[in-house]
Design an enzyme around this catalytic site. Structure first.
Site, PDB file in Angstrom:
ATOM      1  N   GLY A 289       0.839  -1.195   0.000  1.00  0.00           N
ATOM      2  CA  GLY A 289       0.000   0.000   0.000  1.00  0.00           C
ATOM      3  C   GLY A 289       0.868   1.236   0.000  1.00  0.00           C
TER       4      GLY A 289
ATOM      5  N   GLN B 103       3.146  10.160   0.920  1.00  0.00           N
ATOM      6  CA  GLN B 103       4.451   9.485   0.927  1.00  0.00           C
ATOM      7  C   GLN B 103       5.261   9.760  -0.332  1.00  0.00           C
ATOM      8  OE1 GLN B 103       2.551   5.577   2.156  1.00  0.00           O
ATOM      9  NE2 GLN B 103       4.496   5.416   3.233  1.00  0.00           N
TER      10      GLN B 103
ATOM     11  N   CYS C  47       6.506   0.503   7.605  1.00  0.00           N
ATOM     12  CA  CYS C  47       6.005   1.579   6.744  1.00  0.00           C
ATOM     13  C   CYS C  47       7.125   1.909   5.772  1.00  0.00           C
ATOM     14  CB  CYS C  47       5.666   2.794   7.599  1.00  0.00           C
ATOM     15  SG  CYS C  47       5.140   4.251   6.661  1.00  0.00           S
ATOM     16  N   LEU C  48       6.785   2.105   4.509  1.00  0.00           N
ATOM     17  CA  LEU C  48       7.826   2.394   3.517  1.00  0.00           C
ATOM     18  C   LEU C  48       8.534   3.724   3.815  1.00  0.00           C
ATOM     19  CD1 LEU C  48       6.010   1.095   0.302  1.00  0.00           C
ATOM     20  CD2 LEU C  48       7.994   0.063   1.411  1.00  0.00           C
TER      21      LEU C  48
ATOM     22  N   HIS D 103      -3.751   1.890   8.367  1.00  0.00           N
ATOM     23  CA  HIS D 103      -2.398   2.458   8.222  1.00  0.00           C
ATOM     24  C   HIS D 103      -2.384   3.546   7.148  1.00  0.00           C
ATOM     25  CE1 HIS D 103       2.149   1.856   8.162  1.00  0.00           C
ATOM     26  NE2 HIS D 103       1.927   2.613   7.102  1.00  0.00           N
ATOM     27  N   GLU D 104      -2.989   3.239   5.995  1.00  0.00           N
ATOM     28  CA  GLU D 104      -2.987   4.204   4.879  1.00  0.00           C
ATOM     29  C   GLU D 104      -3.867   5.411   5.185  1.00  0.00           C
ATOM     30  OE1 GLU D 104      -0.809   4.000   2.773  1.00  0.00           O
ATOM     31  OE2 GLU D 104      -0.310   1.920   3.167  1.00  0.00           O
TER      32      GLU D 104
ATOM     33  N   HIS E 153      -2.118   8.012   7.126  1.00  0.00           N
ATOM     34  CA  HIS E 153      -1.180   8.855   6.358  1.00  0.00           C
ATOM     35  C   HIS E 153      -1.887  10.116   5.853  1.00  0.00           C
ATOM     36  CE1 HIS E 153       2.664   6.836   6.129  1.00  0.00           C
ATOM     37  NE2 HIS E 153       2.113   5.680   5.787  1.00  0.00           N
TER      38      HIS E 153
HETATM   39 CO    CO Z   1       3.073   3.845   5.865  1.00  0.00          CO
END
Ligand code: CO
Length: 207
Positions: free
Chosen positions: A47, A52, A94-95, A138-139, A142
């Site tokens: 995702g 991001q 998380c990326l 999670h998304e 953001h």
């Molecule tokens: Co993340």
């Protein structure tokens, strides 16, 4: 195809609440394409949210297909979590936090409403602490400028991991206490931080 650089923890864009999308313009379509291209460039990417990659718009994408399965891309525009219940401890990465994985508090079940690329509304129920349920939470965070470490069950353990990776420490202003969720997680048992240390940590997904 554009694979963009993912912003890392400490960048202010990640803390900025995102704007609603009023029209799926060429620009928005391009952001969605770039989100998928960038997400797919990571083996464990499931995702990615627009902030991001530097855009404070209320958009995220998911693809939870496992290796060998056909791609299953999904776009969420202007999502709203309209119901959430139950609690669980979720081991997440998380990326935007390279190589940092920690236990966070999440709801077990959610109902989310969003629009697709055509502007059509859809409602989705994700239950039982599924990857889908946790990834959406999670998304969604953001888009609010909230990051997974804000939900950390162990602040000090998480700070230690952040320091090891040269990332900023947890900011108290953002840290969520979530006493009710923590109470429910502990009441259910078998989920204490000590017990969790026995859970293999080798296959976390990232989003
Ligand atoms: Co993340």
């Amino acid at each position: 195809m554009t694979v963009l650089k993912i912003l890392t923890y400490g960048n202010e864009v990640l803390r900025t609440p995102s704007k609603e999308v009023h029209k799926v313009s060429v620009k928005i379509q391009k952001i969605v394409d770039d989100l998928f291209d960038t997400m797919y460039s990571y083996d464990n990417g499931i995702g990615l949210a627009a902030p991001q990659i530097g855009y404070n718009y209320r958009i995220f994408v998911l693809d939870l297909a496992k290796d060998g399965e056909p791609p299953n891309p999904a776009v969420f525009i202007n999502p709203k979590i309209i119901k959430k219940w139950g609690a669980l401890s979720s081991f997440e990465g998380c990326l935007s936090f390279p190589d940092v994985y920690t236990y966070v508090r999440r709801y077990e079940n959610i109902i989310v409403k969003a629009q697709n690329l055509k502007g059509r509304s859809f409602t989705l129920e994700a239950k039982n602490g599924s990857l889908l349920s946790r990834a959406i939470q999670h998304e969604y965070d953001h888009l609010e400028g909230i990051l997974f470490v804000d939900h950390a069950r162990s602040r000090f353990e998480t700070d230690k991991l952040l320091a090891e990776k040269g990332l900023p420490q947890i900011n108290s202003d953002y840290l969520m206490e979530e006493e009710e969720l923590e109470k429910e997680i502990l009441e259910k048992g078998s989920n204490s931080i000590q017990n969790e240390d026995n859970i293999p940590r080798d296959t976390p997904n990232c989003c």
